[in-house]
Design a protein around this motif. Structure first.
Motif, PDB file in Angstrom:
ATOM      1  N   LEU A   1      20.129 -17.030 -10.316  1.00  0.00           N
ATOM      2  CA  LEU A   1      19.248 -16.193  -9.508  1.00  0.00           C
ATOM      3  C   LEU A   1      18.669 -16.942  -8.322  1.00  0.00           C
ATOM      4  CD1 LEU A   1      17.252 -14.427 -12.381  1.00  0.00           C
ATOM      5  CD2 LEU A   1      19.338 -13.666 -11.237  1.00  0.00           C
ATOM      6  N   LEU A   2      19.231 -18.103  -8.004  1.00  0.00           N
ATOM      7  CA  LEU A   2      18.733 -18.877  -6.874  1.00  0.00           C
ATOM      8  C   LEU A   2      18.988 -18.130  -5.581  1.00  0.00           C
ATOM      9  CD1 LEU A   2      19.968 -22.441  -7.889  1.00  0.00           C
ATOM     10  CD2 LEU A   2      17.663 -21.517  -8.059  1.00  0.00           C
ATOM     11  N   PRO A   3      18.145 -18.339  -4.552  1.00  0.00           N
ATOM     12  CA  PRO A   3      18.305 -17.605  -3.286  1.00  0.00           C
ATOM     13  C   PRO A   3      19.678 -17.833  -2.684  1.00  0.00           C
ATOM     14  CG  PRO A   3      16.206 -18.760  -3.354  1.00  0.00           C
ATOM     15  CD  PRO A   3      16.994 -19.237  -4.532  1.00  0.00           C
ATOM     16  N   ARG A   4      20.224 -16.753  -2.101  1.00  0.00           N
ATOM     17  CA  ARG A   4      21.512 -16.819  -1.416  1.00  0.00           C
ATOM     18  C   ARG A   4      21.331 -16.365   0.025  1.00  0.00           C
ATOM     19  NH1 ARG A   4      22.731 -14.492  -6.332  1.00  0.00           N
ATOM     20  NH2 ARG A   4      22.675 -12.418  -5.426  1.00  0.00           N
TER      21      ARG A   4
ATOM     22  N   VAL B   1      13.380  -8.481 -11.600  1.00  0.00           N
ATOM     23  CA  VAL B   1      12.808  -9.069 -10.397  1.00  0.00           C
ATOM     24  C   VAL B   1      12.618 -10.558 -10.640  1.00  0.00           C
ATOM     25  CG1 VAL B   1      11.660  -6.956  -9.648  1.00  0.00           C
ATOM     26  CG2 VAL B   1      10.478  -8.517 -11.190  1.00  0.00           C
ATOM     27  N   ALA B   2      12.653 -11.317  -9.559  1.00  0.00           N
ATOM     28  CA  ALA B   2      12.428 -12.758  -9.627  1.00  0.00           C
ATOM     29  C   ALA B   2      11.532 -13.148  -8.462  1.00  0.00           C
ATOM     30  CB  ALA B   2      13.746 -13.524  -9.571  1.00  0.00           C
ATOM     31  N   GLY B   3      10.365 -13.656  -8.766  1.00  0.00           N
ATOM     32  CA  GLY B   3       9.450 -14.132  -7.743  1.00  0.00           C
ATOM     33  C   GLY B   3       9.662 -15.608  -7.495  1.00  0.00           C
ATOM     34  N   SER B   4       9.703 -15.985  -6.225  1.00  0.00           N
ATOM     35  CA  SER B   4       9.972 -17.376  -5.873  1.00  0.00           C
ATOM     36  C   SER B   4       9.013 -17.822  -4.780  1.00  0.00           C
ATOM     37  CB  SER B   4      11.417 -17.520  -5.385  1.00  0.00           C
ATOM     38  OG  SER B   4      11.584 -16.888  -4.125  1.00  0.00           O
ATOM     39  N   SER B   5       9.180 -19.055  -4.321  1.00  0.00           N
ATOM     40  CA  SER B   5       8.325 -19.588  -3.259  1.00  0.00           C
ATOM     41  C   SER B   5       8.622 -18.946  -1.916  1.00  0.00           C
ATOM     42  CB  SER B   5       8.511 -21.108  -3.158  1.00  0.00           C
ATOM     43  OG  SER B   5       9.862 -21.411  -2.846  1.00  0.00           O
ATOM     44  N   ASN B   6       9.717 -18.175  -1.834  1.00  0.00           N
ATOM     45  CA  ASN B   6      10.104 -17.554  -0.564  1.00  0.00           C
ATOM     46  C   ASN B   6       9.991 -16.036  -0.602  1.00  0.00           C
ATOM     47  OD1 ASN B   6      11.098 -17.707   2.117  1.00  0.00           O
ATOM     48  ND2 ASN B   6      13.131 -17.087   1.401  1.00  0.00           N
ATOM     49  N   GLY B   7       9.329 -15.494  -1.616  1.00  0.00           N
ATOM     50  CA  GLY B   7       9.202 -14.041  -1.719  1.00  0.00           C
ATOM     51  C   GLY B   7       9.646 -13.564  -3.086  1.00  0.00           C
ATOM     52  N   TYR B   8      10.376 -12.472  -3.099  1.00  0.00           N
ATOM     53  CA  TYR B   8      10.879 -11.964  -4.369  1.00  0.00           C
ATOM     54  C   TYR B   8      12.253 -11.346  -4.175  1.00  0.00           C
ATOM     55  CZ  TYR B   8       9.555  -7.237  -2.817  1.00  0.00           C
ATOM     56  OH  TYR B   8       9.448  -6.055  -2.115  1.00  0.00           O
TER      57      TYR B   8
ATOM     58  N   MET C   1       9.999 -28.113  -1.649  1.00  0.00           N
ATOM     59  CA  MET C   1      10.471 -28.122  -3.032  1.00  0.00           C
ATOM     60  C   MET C   1      11.978 -27.947  -3.062  1.00  0.00           C
ATOM     61  SD  MET C   1       9.485 -25.542  -6.148  1.00  0.00           S
ATOM     62  CE  MET C   1       7.755 -26.006  -6.045  1.00  0.00           C
ATOM     63  N   ASP C   2      12.623 -28.744  -3.894  1.00  0.00           N
ATOM     64  CA  ASP C   2      14.056 -28.609  -4.084  1.00  0.00           C
ATOM     65  C   ASP C   2      14.352 -27.265  -4.726  1.00  0.00           C
ATOM     66  OD1 ASP C   2      16.706 -28.765  -4.691  1.00  0.00           O
ATOM     67  OD2 ASP C   2      16.598 -30.666  -5.771  1.00  0.00           O
ATOM     68  N   PRO C   3      15.144 -26.384  -4.073  1.00  0.00           N
ATOM     69  CA  PRO C   3      15.395 -25.062  -4.649  1.00  0.00           C
ATOM     70  C   PRO C   3      16.078 -25.127  -6.008  1.00  0.00           C
ATOM     71  CG  PRO C   3      16.886 -25.502  -2.802  1.00  0.00           C
ATOM     72  CD  PRO C   3      15.847 -26.567  -2.782  1.00  0.00           C
ATOM     73  N   MET C   4      16.789 -26.211  -6.311  1.00  0.00           N
ATOM     74  CA  MET C   4      17.438 -26.321  -7.599  1.00  0.00           C
ATOM     75  C   MET C   4      16.432 -26.600  -8.723  1.00  0.00           C
ATOM     76  SD  MET C   4      20.483 -25.598  -6.964  1.00  0.00           S
ATOM     77  CE  MET C   4      21.195 -25.977  -8.547  1.00  0.00           C
ATOM     78  N   GLN C   5      15.203 -27.023  -8.355  1.00  0.00           N
ATOM     79  CA  GLN C   5      14.179 -27.303  -9.345  1.00  0.00           C
ATOM     80  C   GLN C   5      13.063 -26.264  -9.319  1.00  0.00           C
ATOM     81  OE1 GLN C   5      12.873 -31.271  -8.491  1.00  0.00           O
ATOM     82  NE2 GLN C   5      14.806 -32.215  -9.115  1.00  0.00           N
ATOM     83  N   GLU C   6      13.230 -25.231  -8.557  1.00  0.00           N
ATOM     84  CA  GLU C   6      12.190 -24.232  -8.425  1.00  0.00           C
ATOM     85  C   GLU C   6      12.083 -23.379  -9.685  1.00  0.00           C
ATOM     86  OE1 GLU C   6      10.864 -20.615  -5.405  1.00  0.00           O
ATOM     87  OE2 GLU C   6      12.700 -21.753  -5.063  1.00  0.00           O
ATOM     88  N   GLU C   7      10.839 -23.021 -10.033  1.00  0.00           N
ATOM     89  CA  GLU C   7      10.611 -22.134 -11.159  1.00  0.00           C
ATOM     90  C   GLU C   7      10.338 -20.729 -10.645  1.00  0.00           C
ATOM     91  OE1 GLU C   7       7.820 -23.328 -14.022  1.00  0.00           O
ATOM     92  OE2 GLU C   7       8.927 -25.105 -14.662  1.00  0.00           O
ATOM     93  N   TYR C   8      10.884 -19.752 -11.332  1.00  0.00           N
ATOM     94  CA  TYR C   8      10.783 -18.359 -10.941  1.00  0.00           C
ATOM     95  C   TYR C   8       9.887 -17.593 -11.906  1.00  0.00           C
ATOM     96  CZ  TYR C   8      14.722 -18.711  -7.682  1.00  0.00           C
ATOM     97  OH  TYR C   8      15.542 -19.042  -6.637  1.00  0.00           O
ATOM     98  N   PHE C   9       9.249 -16.561 -11.383  1.00  0.00           N
ATOM     99  CA  PHE C   9       8.676 -15.532 -12.247  1.00  0.00           C
ATOM    100  C   PHE C   9       9.760 -14.479 -12.437  1.00  0.00           C
ATOM    101  CE2 PHE C   9       6.927 -11.286 -12.636  1.00  0.00           C
ATOM    102  CZ  PHE C   9       6.084 -11.422 -13.727  1.00  0.00           C
ATOM    103  N   VAL C  10      10.151 -14.223 -13.673  1.00  0.00           N
ATOM    104  CA  VAL C  10      11.217 -13.263 -13.942  1.00  0.00           C
ATOM    105  C   VAL C  10      10.669 -12.141 -14.814  1.00  0.00           C
ATOM    106  CG1 VAL C  10      13.173 -14.822 -13.662  1.00  0.00           C
ATOM    107  CG2 VAL C  10      11.992 -14.720 -15.858  1.00  0.00           C
ATOM    108  N   GLN C  11      11.123 -10.919 -14.549  1.00  0.00           N
ATOM    109  CA  GLN C  11      10.626  -9.763 -15.281  1.00  0.00           C
ATOM    110  C   GLN C  11      11.651  -8.638 -15.204  1.00  0.00           C
ATOM    111  OE1 GLN C  11       7.339  -9.508 -16.831  1.00  0.00           O
ATOM    112  NE2 GLN C  11       8.380  -7.788 -17.766  1.00  0.00           N
ATOM    113  N   PHE C  12      12.019  -8.058 -16.350  1.00  0.00           N
ATOM    114  CA  PHE C  12      12.866  -6.876 -16.369  1.00  0.00           C
ATOM    115  C   PHE C  12      12.027  -5.641 -16.085  1.00  0.00           C
ATOM    116  CE2 PHE C  12      15.255  -9.906 -18.917  1.00  0.00           C
ATOM    117  CZ  PHE C  12      16.555  -9.710 -18.450  1.00  0.00           C
ATOM    118  N   ASN C  13      12.658  -4.622 -15.491  1.00  0.00           N
ATOM    119  CA  ASN C  13      11.922  -3.375 -15.295  1.00  0.00           C
ATOM    120  C   ASN C  13      11.819  -2.633 -16.623  1.00  0.00           C
ATOM    121  OD1 ASN C  13      14.584  -2.500 -15.490  1.00  0.00           O
ATOM    122  ND2 ASN C  13      14.374  -0.944 -13.909  1.00  0.00           N
ATOM    123  N   GLN C  14      11.171  -1.469 -16.622  1.00  0.00           N
ATOM    124  CA  GLN C  14      10.791  -0.820 -17.878  1.00  0.00           C
ATOM    125  C   GLN C  14      11.981  -0.340 -18.702  1.00  0.00           C
ATOM    126  OE1 GLN C  14       9.625  -0.152 -14.862  1.00  0.00           O
ATOM    127  NE2 GLN C  14       7.457  -0.666 -14.934  1.00  0.00           N
ATOM    128  N   ASP C  15      13.109  -0.009 -18.077  1.00  0.00           N
ATOM    129  CA  ASP C  15      14.281   0.444 -18.833  1.00  0.00           C
ATOM    130  C   ASP C  15      15.394  -0.596 -18.852  1.00  0.00           C
ATOM    131  OD1 ASP C  15      15.421   0.651 -16.273  1.00  0.00           O
ATOM    132  OD2 ASP C  15      14.721   2.704 -16.093  1.00  0.00           O
TER     133      ASP C  15
END
Length: 425
Positions: free
Chosen positions: A355-358, A20-27, A1-15
């Protein structure tokens, strides 16, 4: 998958001090900095497609679900690179919610409540109405540990469950259409709701079930509201949808009470008095007229360059600055907007982050938590004993702020600080 077209799971913590951002390579874990920046504090590099991930406040406790094992919940200490425990469920995990007292796992027709201190299952709510999107909300406040979830698949009912005493608290008839989004205020006393129509947002006091605010997002079109978010002070409520606009509402009663005329007849001399008389006269014929006039409008709005399939938002504040509206999208972009608390209007875009992987050779060179996480997915030689697991959970919770109010203005809490010895806190 082209990393520029990847969709992330994004979520703020409670405060809302990190996300966090979940991707095809982990989080990835990111901290929000006082200068409207974003700092990557950890990348798992596990090679696993992470579809759900949530961090408990600023602690080291992270809950993870992967596409390769969608029925398994993995709880990790990300700094030490250890798996604390894992649980398998009868169906796909759709959502995971945490606070300092409970961890809740949402399946399509059941909810599982764990004790955060030892991860043991305390209660299971079975045969809930079909909830294919995993809509639920757990109060961030451990002292008012309430769980909200749809009480009906056909109507906009919300079931409130006491996750401490493990009993049903009340049912709120919030909307006519099915529920689409839920959010608790930081104090756990207010609940925001939105339906699948996406035109009206309501705020209720709990457990009184009193409707405090009725907010209109728009009248021209129905949208899918994906996120509701209170500010820490409870004065603001943000609503994000599948459009390019994020609306911000001010939750405050009018400071100037409306002066009533001396007699019983409405004061039709003024424009507002004429509107009131029209609304009163048409109340019998058009019941919605008075309700529409009473609905609050958005005080401010932020416009994204383009709509995204999934949008998460948060409202933060720092000493000497106006509130910030932070918007993260599944496209991997993070937008920082300035919110004018007095004038409102269009929010000013301050900064845009990717937020793309670096590449990070230091993290990739050492096995670290990512390697341990990948090993955990392939199977470990033996499970942790109960006492060792409890110690690991306690160690992971050490980074979490003490119970009670979390002051975003305190530089020790906002944002997480970095040191040369330990990496991050």
């Amino acid at each position: 998958m082209d990393p520029m077209q990847e969709e992330y799971f994004v979520q703020f913590n409670q405060d809302c001090t990190s996300l966090v951002a979940g991707s095809s390579n982990g989080y990835h874990l990111f901290a929000l900095t006082p200068d409207d920046g974003v700092e990557e504090i950890y990348a798992s590099r596990s090679g696993q497609d992470t579809c759900l991930v949530d961090r408990l406040f600023s602690s080291s406790l992270v809950a993870i679900v992967t596409l390769s094992a969608p029925r398994k919940l993995i709880v990790c200490h990300y700094k030490k690179g250890t798996e604390i425990c894992n649980y398998s469920y009868s169906n796909t995990i759709l959502a995971v919610k945490l606070n300092r007292s409970r961890l809740v796992v949402c399946l399509e027709e059941s909810l599982h409540i764990h004790n955060i201190r030892d991860m043991k299952i305390l209660h299971t709510i079975r045969d809930t109405p079909p909830n294919p999107r995993g809509i639920c909300a757990l109060s961030p406040c451990a002292d008012r540990c309430l769980l909200a979830y749809p009480g009906s698949a056909a109507q906009g009912e919300v079931q409130i469950f006491d996750a401490v005493h493990l009993n049903a608290s009340c049912v709120i008839s919030a909307h006519e259409a099915p529920i689409a989004a839920l959010a608790w205020s930081q104090c756990g006393k207010r609940l925001a709701t939105a339906s699948e129509r996406g035109t009206v947002i309501r705020v209720f006091s709990v457990p009184e079930r009193t409707r405090l605010f009725e907010l209109r997002r728009g009248m021209k079109r129905c949208v899918a509201i994906s996120c509701l978010a209170f500010s820490a002070c409870g004065l603001w409520l943000a609503a994000a949808s599948n459009t390019e606009t994020v609306h911000v509402f001010r939750l405050q009663e009018s400071e100037e009470p409306t002066s009533a005329p001396t007699d019983d007849a409405p004061d039709t001399a003024s424009w507002s008095g004429w509107l009131s008389s029209v609304a009163a006269a048409g109340a019998g014929l058009l019941p919605s007229v008075g309700a529409v006039l009473a609905q609050g409008r958005a005080r401010a709005a932020a416009r994204l360059p383009a709509p995204a399939p999934r949008v998460q938002c948060a409202i933060t504040a720092a000493t000497g600055k106006s509130p910030r509206l932070v918007v993260a999208t599944s496209a991997g972009d993070l937008y920082m907007f300035a919110l004018d608390p007095v004038e409102g209007g269009d929010c000013t875009l301050l900064r845009t982050h990717s937020l793309l992987p670096r590449d990070n050779t230091a993290q990739e060179a050492s096995p670290g938590p990512g390697a341990s996480y990948a090993l955990a997915l392939s199977g470990r030689p033996k499970d942790l004993t109960d006492s060792l697991r409890d110690r690991e959970i306690g160690a992971a919770l050490e980074g979490s702020p003490p119970r009670g109010s979390f002051d975003l203005r305190d530089p020790r809490h906002f944002p997480p600080m970095r040191t040369a010895d330990t990496g991050d806190h």
